[in-house]
Design a protein around this motif. Structure first.
Motif, PDB file in Angstrom:
ATOM      1  N   CYS A  75      -4.649 -22.767  -8.308  1.00 57.49           N
ATOM      2  CA  CYS A  75      -6.078 -22.934  -8.055  1.00 57.49           C
ATOM      3  C   CYS A  75      -6.391 -22.870  -6.560  1.00 57.49           C
ATOM      4  O   CYS A  75      -5.560 -23.224  -5.722  1.00 57.49           O
ATOM      5  CB  CYS A  75      -6.556 -24.264  -8.633  1.00 57.49           C
ATOM      6  N   ILE A 142      -1.515 -25.522 -14.512  1.00 56.84           N
ATOM      7  CA  ILE A 142      -2.766 -25.389 -13.761  1.00 56.84           C
ATOM      8  C   ILE A 142      -2.579 -26.213 -12.494  1.00 56.84           C
ATOM      9  O   ILE A 142      -2.731 -27.437 -12.505  1.00 56.84           O
ATOM     10  CB  ILE A 142      -3.974 -25.870 -14.591  1.00 56.84           C
ATOM     11  N   ASP A 143      -2.212 -25.547 -11.411  1.00 56.98           N
ATOM     12  CA  ASP A 143      -1.729 -26.233 -10.217  1.00 56.98           C
ATOM     13  C   ASP A 143      -2.839 -26.463  -9.194  1.00 56.98           C
ATOM     14  O   ASP A 143      -3.579 -25.539  -8.841  1.00 56.98           O
ATOM     15  CB  ASP A 143      -0.606 -25.395  -9.582  1.00 56.98           C
ATOM     16  N   GLU A 144      -2.950 -27.728  -8.741  1.00 58.87           N
ATOM     17  CA  GLU A 144      -3.907 -28.139  -7.714  1.00 58.87           C
ATOM     18  C   GLU A 144      -5.345 -27.856  -8.146  1.00 58.87           C
ATOM     19  O   GLU A 144      -6.121 -27.202  -7.444  1.00 58.87           O
ATOM     20  CB  GLU A 144      -3.593 -27.456  -6.374  1.00 58.87           C
ATOM     21  N   LEU A 145      -5.701 -28.384  -9.304  1.00 61.97           N
ATOM     22  CA  LEU A 145      -7.040 -28.181  -9.859  1.00 61.97           C
ATOM     23  C   LEU A 145      -8.123 -28.684  -8.913  1.00 61.97           C
ATOM     24  O   LEU A 145      -9.245 -28.152  -8.901  1.00 61.97           O
ATOM     25  CB  LEU A 145      -7.146 -28.897 -11.214  1.00 61.97           C
ATOM     26  N   ASP A 146      -7.819 -29.689  -8.118  1.00 59.22           N
ATOM     27  CA  ASP A 146      -8.812 -30.259  -7.208  1.00 59.22           C
ATOM     28  C   ASP A 146      -9.280 -29.279  -6.138  1.00 59.22           C
ATOM     29  O   ASP A 146     -10.268 -29.531  -5.442  1.00 59.22           O
ATOM     30  CB  ASP A 146      -8.266 -31.527  -6.546  1.00 59.22           C
ATOM     31  N   THR A 148     -10.382 -26.251  -6.813  1.00 59.50           N
ATOM     32  CA  THR A 148     -11.457 -25.433  -7.374  1.00 59.50           C
ATOM     33  C   THR A 148     -12.771 -26.212  -7.335  1.00 59.50           C
ATOM     34  O   THR A 148     -12.809 -27.366  -6.913  1.00 59.50           O
ATOM     35  CB  THR A 148     -11.147 -25.038  -8.825  1.00 59.50           C
ATOM     36  N   GLU A 153     -14.095 -26.020 -13.381  1.00 57.35           N
ATOM     37  CA  GLU A 153     -13.661 -27.139 -14.228  1.00 57.35           C
ATOM     38  C   GLU A 153     -14.381 -27.099 -15.575  1.00 57.35           C
ATOM     39  O   GLU A 153     -13.777 -27.279 -16.633  1.00 57.35           O
ATOM     40  CB  GLU A 153     -13.991 -28.471 -13.551  1.00 57.35           C
ATOM     41  N   LEU A 156     -12.958 -24.654 -17.900  1.00 49.70           N
ATOM     42  CA  LEU A 156     -11.673 -25.051 -18.467  1.00 49.70           C
ATOM     43  C   LEU A 156     -11.805 -25.981 -19.673  1.00 49.70           C
ATOM     44  O   LEU A 156     -10.861 -26.141 -20.441  1.00 49.70           O
ATOM     45  CB  LEU A 156     -10.813 -25.736 -17.405  1.00 49.70           C
ATOM     46  N   VAL A 183      -1.453 -30.107 -15.816  1.00 49.73           N
ATOM     47  CA  VAL A 183      -2.487 -29.960 -14.794  1.00 49.73           C
ATOM     48  C   VAL A 183      -2.119 -30.869 -13.625  1.00 49.73           C
ATOM     49  O   VAL A 183      -1.783 -32.039 -13.829  1.00 49.73           O
ATOM     50  CB  VAL A 183      -3.880 -30.360 -15.335  1.00 49.73           C
ATOM     51  N   SER A 185      -3.065 -32.359  -9.550  1.00 47.68           N
ATOM     52  CA  SER A 185      -4.106 -32.562  -8.550  1.00 47.68           C
ATOM     53  C   SER A 185      -3.544 -33.406  -7.419  1.00 47.68           C
ATOM     54  O   SER A 185      -2.833 -34.387  -7.652  1.00 47.68           O
ATOM     55  CB  SER A 185      -5.317 -33.272  -9.178  1.00 47.68           C
ATOM     56  N   VAL A 191     -11.586 -35.138  -9.889  1.00 45.14           N
ATOM     57  CA  VAL A 191     -11.782 -34.224 -11.011  1.00 45.14           C
ATOM     58  C   VAL A 191     -12.683 -34.913 -12.032  1.00 45.14           C
ATOM     59  O   VAL A 191     -12.591 -36.122 -12.252  1.00 45.14           O
ATOM     60  CB  VAL A 191     -10.425 -33.846 -11.639  1.00 45.14           C
TER      61      VAL A 191
END
Length: 310
Positions: A75, A142-146, A148, A153, A156, A183, A185, A191
């Motif tokens: 991400c 889903i890597d480092e969602l924070d 995006t 979000e 998803l 996932v 973060s 999130v």
């Protein structure tokens, strides 16, 4: 054991610990428990914590241990559906249209059906996950969602709720078998609760000294015992002071590897000053430790280890 085309899923929490340990990942019982439940309940697992504590490694090790494909969505700010899910091969579609016009094709409905077929569909990570091989669902990281934004979000939510996406020109694509979703973060921002509710949650903290020493013994084979103990004690102390960015376990491994390559048998002020770039990643932190504070920490480490040995 549950049957899969890859390796069987462990039926106990101890089985999860053993599975990860076989790949040199030492998981504490709380992490192993929530991972076991995520696999059993077929729910995504949301791992939060500081950078470098081993969140991403959980997905990598799990995929390897279970002999399943690992599909990673890295991400970043501005990530959109075209980059994450799918897009159409527009140049190939335009070429098909021109060739059809040149050959006198007049059936526009048929032409539209042809150019929006699988032949022209470019599959990005999310679509690759949903169209995974039956009986061998991939591990979806889903890597480092924070990193995006909230709009991505929100997108998803459909993926994590129903493991499906809808492509307007193509239809709905649904996974034959739910993938294993991890996932992560670094908590650079919060999130949304709606996404967290769809996941099981675990905070991945820095390892305790004994665990970090065990990791060094496994990951850095040539590091002698005295140096390993000094490295771990020194890093543990670094994390108690107010640094811009505390070193994670990844940095501890890098530092131990670097010192081993330099044939060091013990820490000394000069060696620490020369190799801090493998441990700390901000000049302000390096400058602080290269000053008097680093020498003070080393003296405390050696005194404490000597007292324990005595």
């Amino acid at each position: 054991m549950a049957e899969t085309s890859g390796k069987a899923l462990p039926e106990t929490i101890d089985g999860i610990i053993d599975l990860l340990s076989a790949e040199d990942y030492l998981a504490g019982r709380p992490l192993a428990t929530v991972l076991f439940l995520a696999l059993k309940m077929k729910r995504p697992l949301f791992l939060e914590g500081e950078a470098g504590v081993g969140k991403t490694e959980v997905a990598k090790v799990l995929a390897k241990a279970l002999d399943r494909p690992l599909i990673r969505l890295q991400c970043y700010e501005g990530l959109d559906v075209a980059s994450a899910v799918y897009e159409w091969n527009y140049p190939a579609q335009m070429l098909e249209i021109r060739m059809a016009e040149a050959s006198g094709v007049s059936d526009r409905t048929r032409l539209e059906h042809d150019i929006f077929s699988e032949r022209y569909l470019i599959r990005r990570p999310v679509l690759q996950v949903l169209q995974g091989e039956p009986g061998r669902a991939p591990v979806f990281l889903i890597d480092e969602l924070d990193r995006t934004d909230e709009a991505f979000e929100a997108f998803l939510l459909e993926v994590l709720s129903d493991f499906q996406v809808t492509i307007p020109e193509f239809g709905t694509v649904k996974a034959a078998e739910p993938p294993i979703v991890i996932v992560t973060s670094n908590r650079t921002r919060e999130v949304h609760d709606a996404l967290k509710r769809r996941c099981l949650y675990h905070w991945v903290d820095y390892p305790a000294a004994a665990d970090e020493l065990a990791i060094i013994r496994r990951k850095v084979k040539g590091c002698n015992e005295q140096l390993s103990r000094q490295i771990v004690a020194y890093v543990q102390k670094l994390r108690t002071i107010d640094l811009f960015k505390n070193p994670g376990i990844a940095e501890t491994i890098d530092w131990a590897t670097a010192l081993t390559e330099l044939d060091r048998l013990a820490l000394d002020p000069e060696t620490i000053a020369d190799t801090l770039g493998t441990l700390l990643k901000y000049q302000e932190d390096i400058a602080r430790i290269q000053g008097g504070e680093g020498q003070k920490l080393l003296s405390e480490v050696k005194a404490e280890l000597l007292a324990k040995a005595g």
